[in-house]
Write a protein that holds these residues in place. Structure first.
Motif, PDB file in Angstrom:
ATOM      1  N   ALA A  97       0.836  -1.205   0.000  1.00 22.54           N
ATOM      2  CA  ALA A  97       0.000   0.000   0.000  1.00 22.54           C
ATOM      3  C   ALA A  97       0.869   1.252   0.000  1.00 22.54           C
ATOM      4  N   SER A  98       1.931   1.244   0.769  1.00 24.99           N
ATOM      5  CA  SER A  98       2.821   2.394   0.851  1.00 24.99           C
ATOM      6  C   SER A  98       3.484   2.683  -0.498  1.00 24.99           C
ATOM      7  N   LEU A  99       3.960   1.647  -1.163  1.00 26.34           N
ATOM      8  CA  LEU A  99       4.621   1.849  -2.452  1.00 26.34           C
ATOM      9  C   LEU A  99       3.617   2.214  -3.542  1.00 26.34           C
ATOM     10  N   SER A 100       2.399   1.713  -3.446  1.00 29.74           N
ATOM     11  CA  SER A 100       1.362   2.135  -4.397  1.00 29.74           C
ATOM     12  C   SER A 100       1.013   3.600  -4.184  1.00 29.74           C
ATOM     13  N   LEU A 101       0.993   4.028  -2.927  1.00 30.54           N
ATOM     14  CA  LEU A 101       0.774   5.444  -2.643  1.00 30.54           C
ATOM     15  C   LEU A 101       1.890   6.286  -3.257  1.00 30.54           C
ATOM     16  N   SER A 102       3.120   5.777  -3.228  1.00 32.64           N
ATOM     17  CA  SER A 102       4.232   6.534  -3.827  1.00 32.64           C
ATOM     18  C   SER A 102       4.039   6.693  -5.335  1.00 32.64           C
ATOM     19  N   VAL A 103       3.490   5.674  -5.988  1.00 32.69           N
ATOM     20  CA  VAL A 103       3.208   5.776  -7.424  1.00 32.69           C
ATOM     21  C   VAL A 103       2.129   6.831  -7.668  1.00 32.69           C
ATOM     22  N   PHE A 104       1.086   6.803  -6.860  1.00 29.72           N
ATOM     23  CA  PHE A 104       0.018   7.799  -6.957  1.00 29.72           C
ATOM     24  C   PHE A 104       0.592   9.206  -6.783  1.00 29.72           C
ATOM     25  N   THR A 110       2.713  14.726 -11.958  1.00 30.14           N
ATOM     26  CA  THR A 110       3.139  14.488 -13.341  1.00 30.14           C
ATOM     27  C   THR A 110       1.991  14.783 -14.291  1.00 30.14           C
ATOM     28  N   THR A 111       0.820  14.258 -13.994  1.00 31.13           N
ATOM     29  CA  THR A 111      -0.359  14.490 -14.829  1.00 31.13           C
ATOM     30  C   THR A 111      -0.704  15.969 -14.875  1.00 31.13           C
ATOM     31  N   SER A 112      -0.658  16.606 -13.727  1.00 27.33           N
ATOM     32  CA  SER A 112      -0.958  18.037 -13.651  1.00 27.33           C
ATOM     33  C   SER A 112       0.016  18.857 -14.511  1.00 27.33           C
ATOM     34  N   GLU A 113       1.300  18.545 -14.385  1.00 28.17           N
ATOM     35  CA  GLU A 113       2.304  19.285 -15.153  1.00 28.17           C
ATOM     36  C   GLU A 113       2.151  19.060 -16.656  1.00 28.17           C
ATOM     37  N   ILE A 114       1.883  17.828 -17.046  1.00 24.30           N
ATOM     38  CA  ILE A 114       1.700  17.544 -18.477  1.00 24.30           C
ATOM     39  C   ILE A 114       0.513  18.320 -19.019  1.00 24.30           C
ATOM     40  N   LEU A 115      -0.602  18.267 -18.318  1.00 27.78           N
ATOM     41  CA  LEU A 115      -1.802  18.950 -18.800  1.00 27.78           C
ATOM     42  C   LEU A 115      -1.651  20.468 -18.763  1.00 27.78           C
ATOM     43  N   ARG A 116      -0.863  20.995 -17.838  1.00 27.96           N
ATOM     44  CA  ARG A 116      -0.694  22.450 -17.721  1.00 27.96           C
ATOM     45  C   ARG A 116       0.412  23.012 -18.623  1.00 27.96           C
ATOM     46  N   ALA A 136      -8.799  13.861 -14.326  1.00 24.82           N
ATOM     47  CA  ALA A 136      -7.580  13.045 -14.362  1.00 24.82           C
ATOM     48  C   ALA A 136      -7.113  12.731 -12.940  1.00 24.82           C
ATOM     49  N   GLN A 137      -7.153  13.732 -12.062  1.00 25.33           N
ATOM     50  CA  GLN A 137      -6.758  13.503 -10.680  1.00 25.33           C
ATOM     51  C   GLN A 137      -7.720  12.532  -9.994  1.00 25.33           C
ATOM     52  N   GLY A 138      -8.999  12.676 -10.285  1.00 29.79           N
ATOM     53  CA  GLY A 138      -9.993  11.756  -9.727  1.00 29.79           C
ATOM     54  C   GLY A 138      -9.784  10.328 -10.201  1.00 29.79           C
ATOM     55  N   ALA A 139      -9.427  10.172 -11.460  1.00 31.81           N
ATOM     56  CA  ALA A 139      -9.163   8.832 -12.003  1.00 31.81           C
ATOM     57  C   ALA A 139      -7.946   8.204 -11.325  1.00 31.81           C
ATOM     58  N   LEU A 140      -6.927   9.008 -11.059  1.00 36.43           N
ATOM     59  CA  LEU A 140      -5.746   8.486 -10.353  1.00 36.43           C
ATOM     60  C   LEU A 140      -6.107   8.062  -8.929  1.00 36.43           C
TER      61      LEU A 140
END
Length: 169
Positions: A97-104, A110-116, A136-140
């Motif tokens: 769970a901790s490492l999955s949180l790190s991916v999130f 990253t998604t925010s920067e790409i879209l902006r 996009a943030q909600g989907a993540l």
């Protein structure tokens, strides 16, 4: 309008953390979780550390430093649990769970920067409250909230297999 210039440390941050994405994607697709002791897991750790640590000198908003700190806690906590997780299912679940949180926490900014920032001069998003960005943030977030229980369920099943095979013999 071009993409705003990136400082050398900003470039190091971006180019240093981007390789973590394919390493995480590969491990999640192949193993269903981040495997800390694997070569891909060690590479993920290195790139994530580089990305998280280089946020501090370039961050303009306090939330960025908070995300970097939370990322480091999740990442180092997950990798630190490697010894406890060996043979102890509970700690393996916490590690996963901790490492999955790190991916999130990697994918959210990253998604925010790409879209902006892209495409240069005409970014997809110009406002932090844009529905595309929020979606996009909600989907993540949804991927995290659905994915972690699925990972835990898979680990529980894996832990039961050796016990079940002993009963069968």
């Amino acid at each position: 309008m071009a993409v705003p210039p990136i400082s050398p440390i900003g470039r190091l941050h971006t180019l240093g953390s981007l390789p973590a994405i394919p390493f995480a994607a590969w491990m999640l697709a192949r193993h269903g979780r981040i495997i800390p002791g694997s070569p891909a897991g060690r590479a993920y750790l290195g790139f994530m550390l580089l990305g998280a640590l280089t946020v501090y000198p370039i961050a303009h908003e306090p939330i960025s430093k908070a995300f970097a700190t939370l990322t480091l806690v999740a990442l180092l906590g997950g990798y630190g649990l490697s010894r406890l997780a060996s043979g102890r299912p509970f700690w393996r679940y916490v590690q996963t769970a901790s490492l999955s949180l790190s991916v999130f926490l990697l994918m959210l900014p990253t998604t925010s920067e790409i879209l902006r920032r892209l495409p240069a001069g005409h970014p997809f998003v110009t406002d932090m409250k844009d529905p595309l960005l929020l979606g996009a943030q909600g989907a993540l977030l949804q991927a995290l909230l659905v994915g972690v229980p699925l990972q835990i369920r898979s680990l529980v099943r894996q832990a039961r297999l050796p016990a079940m095979s002993k009963v069968a013999h």
